[in-house]
Motif scaffolding. Structure first.
Motif, PDB file in Angstrom:
ATOM      1  N   LYS A   1       0.834  -1.210   0.000  1.00 38.00           N
ATOM      2  CA  LYS A   1       0.000   0.000   0.000  1.00 38.00           C
ATOM      3  C   LYS A   1       0.864   1.253   0.000  1.00 38.00           C
ATOM      4  O   LYS A   1       0.553   2.235  -0.683  1.00 38.00           O
ATOM      5  CB  LYS A   1      -0.923  -0.012   1.220  1.00 38.00           C
ATOM      6  CG  LYS A   1      -1.977  -1.110   1.191  1.00 38.00           C
ATOM      7  CD  LYS A   1      -2.860  -1.031   2.423  1.00 38.00           C
ATOM      8  CE  LYS A   1      -3.914  -2.128   2.404  1.00 38.00           C
ATOM      9  NZ  LYS A   1      -4.779  -2.082   3.617  1.00 38.00           N
ATOM     10  N   GLU A   2       1.939   1.209   0.761  1.00 39.40           N
ATOM     11  CA  GLU A   2       2.848   2.360   0.790  1.00 39.40           C
ATOM     12  C   GLU A   2       3.521   2.562  -0.562  1.00 39.40           C
ATOM     13  O   GLU A   2       3.760   3.688  -0.992  1.00 39.40           O
ATOM     14  CB  GLU A   2       3.912   2.163   1.876  1.00 39.40           C
ATOM     15  CG  GLU A   2       3.392   2.275   3.293  1.00 39.40           C
ATOM     16  CD  GLU A   2       2.893   3.676   3.611  1.00 39.40           C
ATOM     17  OE1 GLU A   2       3.412   4.647   3.028  1.00 39.40           O
ATOM     18  OE2 GLU A   2       1.978   3.791   4.447  1.00 39.40           O
ATOM     19  N   ILE A   3       3.820   1.453  -1.244  1.00 40.13           N
ATOM     20  CA  ILE A   3       4.455   1.557  -2.558  1.00 40.13           C
ATOM     21  C   ILE A   3       3.518   2.245  -3.548  1.00 40.13           C
ATOM     22  O   ILE A   3       3.938   3.082  -4.360  1.00 40.13           O
ATOM     23  CB  ILE A   3       4.858   0.157  -3.062  1.00 40.13           C
ATOM     24  CG1 ILE A   3       6.020  -0.384  -2.227  1.00 40.13           C
ATOM     25  CG2 ILE A   3       5.248   0.194  -4.537  1.00 40.13           C
ATOM     26  CD1 ILE A   3       6.422  -1.791  -2.588  1.00 40.13           C
ATOM     27  N   ALA A   4       2.241   1.898  -3.496  1.00 38.39           N
ATOM     28  CA  ALA A   4       1.271   2.503  -4.414  1.00 38.39           C
ATOM     29  C   ALA A   4       1.223   4.020  -4.238  1.00 38.39           C
ATOM     30  O   ALA A   4       1.106   4.772  -5.218  1.00 38.39           O
ATOM     31  CB  ALA A   4      -0.107   1.892  -4.178  1.00 38.39           C
ATOM     32  N   LEU A   5       1.345   4.488  -3.003  1.00 35.88           N
ATOM     33  CA  LEU A   5       1.353   5.933  -2.748  1.00 35.88           C
ATOM     34  C   LEU A   5       2.701   6.554  -3.095  1.00 35.88           C
ATOM     35  O   LEU A   5       2.776   7.670  -3.617  1.00 35.88           O
ATOM     36  CB  LEU A   5       1.029   6.197  -1.273  1.00 35.88           C
ATOM     37  CG  LEU A   5      -0.347   5.719  -0.787  1.00 35.88           C
ATOM     38  CD1 LEU A   5      -0.470   5.901   0.721  1.00 35.88           C
ATOM     39  CD2 LEU A   5      -1.460   6.472  -1.505  1.00 35.88           C
ATOM     40  N   LEU A   6       3.752   5.830  -2.815  1.00 29.40           N
ATOM     41  CA  LEU A   6       5.109   6.344  -3.018  1.00 29.40           C
ATOM     42  C   LEU A   6       5.410   6.595  -4.493  1.00 29.40           C
ATOM     43  O   LEU A   6       6.048   7.595  -4.848  1.00 29.40           O
ATOM     44  CB  LEU A   6       6.099   5.345  -2.424  1.00 29.40           C
ATOM     45  CG  LEU A   6       7.598   5.557  -2.580  1.00 29.40           C
ATOM     46  CD1 LEU A   6       8.315   4.978  -1.370  1.00 29.40           C
ATOM     47  CD2 LEU A   6       8.144   4.884  -3.837  1.00 29.40           C
ATOM     48  N   LEU A   7       4.951   5.697  -5.366  1.00 30.03           N
ATOM     49  CA  LEU A   7       5.285   5.800  -6.782  1.00 30.03           C
ATOM     50  C   LEU A   7       4.709   7.041  -7.444  1.00 30.03           C
ATOM     51  O   LEU A   7       5.147   7.435  -8.521  1.00 30.03           O
ATOM     52  CB  LEU A   7       4.794   4.546  -7.516  1.00 30.03           C
ATOM     53  CG  LEU A   7       5.530   3.249  -7.151  1.00 30.03           C
ATOM     54  CD1 LEU A   7       4.857   2.056  -7.795  1.00 30.03           C
ATOM     55  CD2 LEU A   7       6.990   3.329  -7.568  1.00 30.03           C
TER      56      LEU A   7
END
Length: 485
Positions: free
Chosen positions: A398-404
């Motif tokens: 989930k954090e990756i989806a926001l980070l990208l």
């Protein structure tokens, strides 16, 4: 005739009035022009002014040159203290070098008082520049007169610190550093169970100056280690609990790990410091704690320190320091952990069990730490299905989806490898988690980058996901056929 005379008189009076008005106008005009800078001056006047100014400048420079030449033969030595300038009479310097105890003591007291007169910075460095005086002061210290020790060491420290002349520093280092090591050893040693007395202000400055000298070169670092400085640091730390002493001790301990892989003596000589560093990682003083973290960051660059760090509980404490309110401590702890995780997987499970992944999640959304945090997580994800499961359980996808959406290329690249290791997992639940996180389109976006190896890894990850999709499709088709039958 009378009419003619009146006309002539009128003409004369008019002519006189015109001339007087012209004079007044001319005077007013020149006064008005003079109010403007250089406006009322002719070119000739301006050239004259420039010539006069140039002559004055040349005279001033010539006078300064001759004054400097004359000063070489002066019987006084000049040195600068911050914004003030003091003159030390040559007679005072002769007293210090006289060999008579009373004269030496009086001369040292006078010299110390002059250096201490600086109101701007007590620790400023004088520009005395007299190497022979430094040599003599070091000899006096080695002689060991207790009544002179404090004054000499104080003068040496304040003469040496922050000097702008690098050649002076290079010449003085070879003479001052052994003396400082000897003074630290005396402060650490004891007579009849009691420590040799030394002013805390003097000791703290000696520790600070020694640390700065050690920081200058690997040779200086190796020299102080060979002089037994490590044990002296531990003895002083066990006896002296003054905050200023502990701060400078930790600063000195930290710089001993600089460039630890270059021309390093036996690393075992530094291992005893890890107990002190581990203890100071829990210090309430942010300065001491920061230097302890700095030492950990430097020693984490050498794999030989990993096991001693683990044995002293340093790795566990670094994990707990990640959420620190100090950005320096957070970055230092994160960098230390990244070095360890990148080099070996022996300590990863313990760090994860102590909450490493949950401490890293907030850092993945911070611009200054997201790249380093993704680097650590991607290395953990590469260590097998069990560690990958821990990464997924922490909510990393989930954090990756926001980070990208906001990260730069290098950070997005580190985040990609978390997805890559997930796609290459042997467990179908991991691939299902990746698909359910709606990251397929993000994976496809990486096909447009110009890095060949990265595109190849993207193709490999997508192939694994397509194979998983085919298995799902075949499974669904088989169930439908059984249902129809």
């Amino acid at each position: 005739m009378e009419v003619t005379e009146e006309i002539c008189q009128n003409k004369d009076s008019c002519h006189y009035n015109c001339e007087s008005e012209a004079m007044v106008f001319s005077t007013d005009s020149s006064h008005h022009e003079s109010l403007y800078k250089l406006r009322g001056l002719s070119n000739e006047e301006l050239r004259k002014r420039r010539r006069i100014s140039e002559v004055q400048i040349r005279k001033q420079k010539q006078e300064e040159f001759f004054n400097n030449k004359r000063r070489l033969d002066n019987d006084e030595v000049e040195f600068t203290l911050a914004d003030d300038c003091c003159i030390i009479p040559k007679a005072v310097l002769d007293m210090i070098k006289s060999g008579n105890f009373q004269n030496e003591l009086a001369g040292l007291k006078f010299l110390r008082s002059k250096i201490a007169e600086s109101t701007g910075d007590v620790n400023c460095m004088s520009r005395l520049g007299d190497i022979s005086l430094i040599s003599h002061l070091t000899r006096l210290l080695i002689r060991g007169d207790e009544d002179l020790t404090d004054d000499i060491s104080w003068i040496l420290v304040n003469m040496f610190r922050r000097h702008e002349n690098r050649s002076f520093i290079g010449d003085a280092r070879g003479q001052v550093l052994p003396t400082f090591c000897d003074l630290i050893h005396r402060a650490a040693s004891s007579k009849n169970g009691a420590a040799v007395p030394m002013e805390n202000s003097v000791l703290s400055q000696i520790l600070w100056s020694t640390a700065n000298l050690v920081e200058c070169s690997v040779t200086s670092r190796n020299f102080v280690i060979s002089c037994g400085l490590v044990q002296d640091i531990l003895r002083i730390a066990s006896k002296n609990k003054k905050l200023v002493i502990l701060r400078h001790l930790m600063f000195l301990a930290a710089v001993l790990f600089l460039d630890i892989q270059e021309s390093t003596p036996d690393l075992g000589e530094l291992f005893p410091l890890l107990t002190l560093i581990s203890r100071q990682l829990s210090s309430e003083d942010i300065t001491i704690q920061s230097d302890a973290v700095r030492a950990c960051k430097l020693m984490s660059e050498c794999a030989d320190f990993f096991q001693p760090m683990a044995n002293n509980g340093i790795i566990t404490k670094l994990v707990k320091l990640i959420p620190s309110c100090s950005s320096y401590i957070t970055h230092g702890s994160l960098r230390s952990i990244a070095n360890i995780v990148q080099e070996t997987s022996l300590y990863t499970r313990d760090m994860v069990n102590n909450g490493l992944l949950f401490n890293l999640l907030p850092l993945m959304s911070c611009n200054t730490t997201m790249r380093e945090a993704c680097f650590v997580v991607s290395n953990i994800a590469a260590e097998g299905d069990d560690m990958l499961q821990a990464v997924l359980d922490a909510g990393t996808l989930k954090e990756i989806a926001l980070l990208l959406e906001m990260a730069d290329y290098e950070t997005r690249k580190e985040a990609f490898y978390i997805m890559y290791h997930t796609a290459k997992s042997n467990r179908s639940c991991h691939l299902a988690a990746l698909i359910s996180a709606d990251l397929l389109s993000v994976l496809c976006d990486f096909l447009t980058v110009l890095e060949h190896s990265l595109v190849a890894d993207v193709m490999e990850a997508l192939s694994a996901l397509l194979a998983y999709g085919e298995q799902l499709n075949m499974g669904v088709t088989g169930e439908l056929r059984l249902h129809e039958e």
